[in-house]
Design a protein around this motif. Structure first.
Motif, mmCIF file in Angstrom:
data_model
loop_
_atom_site.group_PDB
_atom_site.id
_atom_site.type_symbol
_atom_site.label_atom_id
_atom_site.label_comp_id
_atom_site.label_asym_id
_atom_site.label_seq_id
_atom_site.Cartn_x
_atom_site.Cartn_y
_atom_site.Cartn_z
ATOM 1 N N ALA B 82 62.051 70.220 2.212
ATOM 2 C CA ALA B 82 61.525 68.893 1.930
ATOM 3 C C ALA B 82 60.024 69.017 1.736
ATOM 4 O O ALA B 82 59.345 69.728 2.473
ATOM 5 C CB ALA B 82 61.829 67.937 3.077
ATOM 6 N N SER B 85 53.841 64.749 0.329
ATOM 7 C CA SER B 85 52.673 64.568 -0.545
ATOM 8 C C SER B 85 51.508 64.254 0.376
ATOM 9 O O SER B 85 50.986 63.139 0.401
ATOM 10 C CB SER B 85 52.897 63.429 -1.540
ATOM 11 O OG SER B 85 53.782 63.818 -2.555
ATOM 12 N N ASP B 109 51.945 56.244 5.683
ATOM 13 C CA ASP B 109 53.382 56.529 5.685
ATOM 14 C C ASP B 109 53.637 57.666 4.691
ATOM 15 O O ASP B 109 53.526 57.479 3.487
ATOM 16 C CB ASP B 109 54.135 55.256 5.262
ATOM 17 C CG ASP B 109 55.636 55.436 5.285
ATOM 18 O OD1 ASP B 109 56.146 56.210 6.113
ATOM 19 O OD2 ASP B 109 56.306 54.797 4.443
ATOM 20 N N PRO B 110 53.969 58.868 5.178
ATOM 21 C CA PRO B 110 54.081 60.010 4.261
ATOM 22 C C PRO B 110 55.169 59.829 3.201
ATOM 23 O O PRO B 110 56.226 59.274 3.466
ATOM 24 C CB PRO B 110 54.455 61.179 5.188
ATOM 25 C CG PRO B 110 54.032 60.762 6.551
ATOM 26 C CD PRO B 110 54.170 59.267 6.581
ATOM 27 N N LEU B 111 54.875 60.282 2.013
ATOM 28 C CA LEU B 111 55.855 60.435 0.946
ATOM 29 C C LEU B 111 56.499 61.802 1.124
ATOM 30 O O LEU B 111 55.802 62.799 1.324
ATOM 31 C CB LEU B 111 55.153 60.453 -0.406
ATOM 32 C CG LEU B 111 55.079 59.202 -1.246
ATOM 33 C CD1 LEU B 111 54.454 59.557 -2.596
ATOM 34 C CD2 LEU B 111 56.456 58.599 -1.466
ATOM 35 N N ILE B 112 57.804 61.886 0.990
ATOM 36 C CA ILE B 112 58.469 63.172 1.145
ATOM 37 C C ILE B 112 59.715 63.162 0.259
ATOM 38 O O ILE B 112 60.340 62.128 0.079
ATOM 39 C CB ILE B 112 58.800 63.403 2.645
ATOM 40 C CG1 ILE B 112 59.028 64.858 2.974
ATOM 41 C CG2 ILE B 112 59.932 62.532 3.105
ATOM 42 C CD1 ILE B 112 58.933 65.143 4.476
ATOM 43 N N GLN B 114 63.299 65.558 -0.911
ATOM 44 C CA GLN B 114 64.128 66.702 -0.553
ATOM 45 C C GLN B 114 64.433 67.514 -1.811
ATOM 46 O O GLN B 114 64.847 66.960 -2.818
ATOM 47 C CB GLN B 114 65.407 66.172 0.076
ATOM 48 C CG GLN B 114 66.111 67.195 0.877
ATOM 49 C CD GLN B 114 66.761 66.556 2.096
ATOM 50 O OE1 GLN B 114 66.151 65.832 2.842
ATOM 51 N NE2 GLN B 114 68.008 66.839 2.266
ATOM 52 N N HIS B 246 57.928 62.706 10.542
ATOM 53 C CA HIS B 246 58.477 61.772 9.544
ATOM 54 C C HIS B 246 59.890 62.202 9.143
ATOM 55 O O HIS B 246 60.807 61.376 9.048
ATOM 56 C CB HIS B 246 57.566 61.727 8.314
ATOM 57 C CG HIS B 246 58.023 60.770 7.258
ATOM 58 N ND1 HIS B 246 57.670 59.439 7.256
ATOM 59 C CD2 HIS B 246 58.820 60.942 6.173
ATOM 60 C CE1 HIS B 246 58.233 58.825 6.219
ATOM 61 N NE2 HIS B 246 58.933 59.719 5.548
ATOM 62 N N ALA B 247 60.056 63.505 8.917
ATOM 63 C CA ALA B 247 61.361 64.022 8.478
ATOM 64 C C ALA B 247 62.426 63.831 9.553
ATOM 65 O O ALA B 247 63.612 63.711 9.241
ATOM 66 C CB ALA B 247 61.245 65.497 8.111
ATOM 67 N N ILE B 259 59.200 72.660 5.354
ATOM 68 C CA ILE B 259 58.490 71.416 5.036
ATOM 69 C C ILE B 259 57.209 71.784 4.282
ATOM 70 O O ILE B 259 56.390 72.572 4.766
ATOM 71 C CB ILE B 259 58.131 70.639 6.322
ATOM 72 C CG1 ILE B 259 59.397 70.282 7.117
ATOM 73 C CG2 ILE B 259 57.311 69.396 5.987
ATOM 74 C CD1 ILE B 259 60.248 69.194 6.505
#
Lengths: 338, 338
Positions: B82, B85, B109-112, B114, B246-247, B259
């Motif tokens: 994953a 950003s 809020d992180p963008l992620i 997969q 976050h993940a 990650i």
């Protein structure tokens, strides 16, 4: 041939299971794990089929009673789990309820998202999630593939299907709008999925495996009440070969990759189907019923899943026998909020 | 400690590599593969460190010359990949060029997303892709984790970091707008990623590993010309512990999960950084330079990668020695279009 994985360590122990799901035998001399069998399928498949044939002939000397409760998902973890939205009725319904148009391209270009595959839960394990997230089940079908080359076409792709399973692609509905608005797809809104106790080779489906679709009703039972029985062979806009080809357009895919159908959903000759209570085939997730309620009544009436709620997902053959065994999960809040 | 994987079958053979990247030794008595070592890290780590210590003491009797050309990515395939950003400047820049606002939430809020993890390519393997897709590199840092519990906080999450690597998260820029518009995130637009020849434990970074960030310049060289040298420790809005937390908000994560940081990008005291040719630190992907050109000139001038183009991604320590070895890939069209 039917295969399962006994819970043991990270990857389980491979089992060959009898067609009637009564007996199972370990096969360490062939492959220790299902992933190992898939990694070397051309060697392992004939040997596994020989064991399966012995089981069917009543040679159960090495076998024990098959118990889904002690099984992990057939692949307890996988290198690739991607879920399509092949039943476009589901997508259309979800969008219509929020007043969004369905782009025409959705009928020709599959939607697919990549899901977490490092920690699947077992078919009878709890759904551990915070109810504030809006817990929903999604009843689906999935295939496990062999190696697939980049650029494969959709017919060749069907040849790569090794096994089929059922899936509960658990979704946290309240997290989805915010997450999709960020533009990168699902992540937190899709906690661990569970798969049926048993994965089966396509020949086990006999006439029900047609053109890359599984032509049997998919049965969802919520708290012992029938909730859905859509025909999985109907309204599947993209067959599994098309989903695999889409996944492999720009990259190859490795043995043991899992591709899901998306929530099975029928139009039933109506605008968007109808509930079992209304004489219809019902739905494969709570969200669809809530959408119908929203379209009809202006607001949803059916709640998402709460702690203690139980979902059972199963598919029967023409004689009424379970093909894959049942996914049977109960909602349990995470320890920290429990 | 530095680890690598010799190409062999699907999972490679685990190597312990000397700090100077000159020597490598196989350790089948400890673990056959890197995933096996990660699956049983508490037992394997001390044994692997003992071998590494022997190598540093010049005990190379079992060692051979280390050759990145015959290495796969440290994990040739993984159960979870994953990519965050974390350098929000990259996101802001890409959005600004197309006139889109950056939501305030992107700073908290992180963008992620997969990515595909079943078929990584090796650090010196070609980038096989159709140039019509708009082939771009993305130079990034990634961590490999141990097991992580659901709901972990961002400081605890840092304790799960086992190894660090560099990544080339290859992107097909022309496919991204259409794919993101569908709302389910990247899929076809992200072909197989490649990782640095060597993965290192955090202690190998010494003072450069600070607060979950790697404080060294990340060097990207395109066709032998310096293209980027941003400081990876600057402008990383979310450190690796935050990305892992976050993940894991709604699910656990299994040993061997990867990650990524997202494209490393510095503001450099300007609106959005500047190119090396303009005296700046440059960029870790072509898209950012094209965005700067678009903002400045109304259209991009720099082309995406063409067949034969080569990208080299590396990070040096304070003495100028390579920490991870170099990713060195050349673009090659797929056989069917070649």
């Amino acid at each position: 041939m039917k295969l399962a994985s006994l819970k043991d360590g990270r990857d389980g122990r491979l089992l060959v299971v009898s067609r009637d799901l009564q007996w199972a035998v370990e096969v360490p001399e062939i492959a220790l794990t299902m992933q190992a069998a898939l990694d070397n399928w051309s060697d392992c498949e004939p040997a596994l089929r020989a064991v399966a044939a012995q089981l069917e002939q009543g040679d159960c000397s090495q076998a024990r009673a098959f118990d889904p409760q002690v099984c992990s998902s057939p692949l307890p973890r996988a290198y690739h789990w991607a879920d399509g939205s092949a039943y476009v009725n589901h997508v259309e319904l979800v969008r219509r309820a929020r007043g969004a148009e369905l782009p025409d391209s959705f009928w020709s270009d599959p939607l697919i998202y990549q899901g977490g595959s490092d920690c699947f839960v077992g078919p009878c394990d709890p759904i551990v999630a915070d109810p504030a997230g809006g817990i929903d089940f999604e009843a689906e079908i999935a295939v496990i593939t062999g190696d697939v080359a980049m650029g494969v076409d959709s017919l060749q792709a069907l040849d790569s299907v090794r096994l089929l399973m059922l899936v509960n692609d658990v979704s946290l509905r309240q997290l989805i709008p915010g997450e999709l608005a960020k533009g990168f797809g699902f992540y937190q809104s899709k906690p661990a999925s569970a798969f049926s106790p048993v994965a089966v080779t396509p020949d086990e489906l006999a006439g029900a495996w047609q053109g890359g679709r599984v032509c049997r009703p998919l049965l969802s039972t919520l708290n012992a009440q029938p909730f859905g029985r859509p025909q999985a062979g109907e309204d599947m806009t993209f067959h599994f070969g098309q989903l695999i080809a889409h996944a492999c357009r720009t990259r190859e895919m490795g043995a043991g990759a899992i591709i899901g159908s998306g929530t099975v959903s029928n139009k039933q000759g109506t605008a968007h189907g109808s509930a079992i209570a209304d004489g219809g085939r019902g739905y494969s997730c709570i969200a669809e019923l809530r959408m119908i309620e929203t379209i009809r009544d202006g607001q949803p009436a059916t709640a998402f899943m709460q702690p203690g709620d139980q979902i059972r997902i199963e598919m029967l053959d023409q004689t009424g026998a379970s093909i894959f065994g049942a996914i049977e999960q109960t909602v349990q809040p995470p320890a920290r909020s429990g």
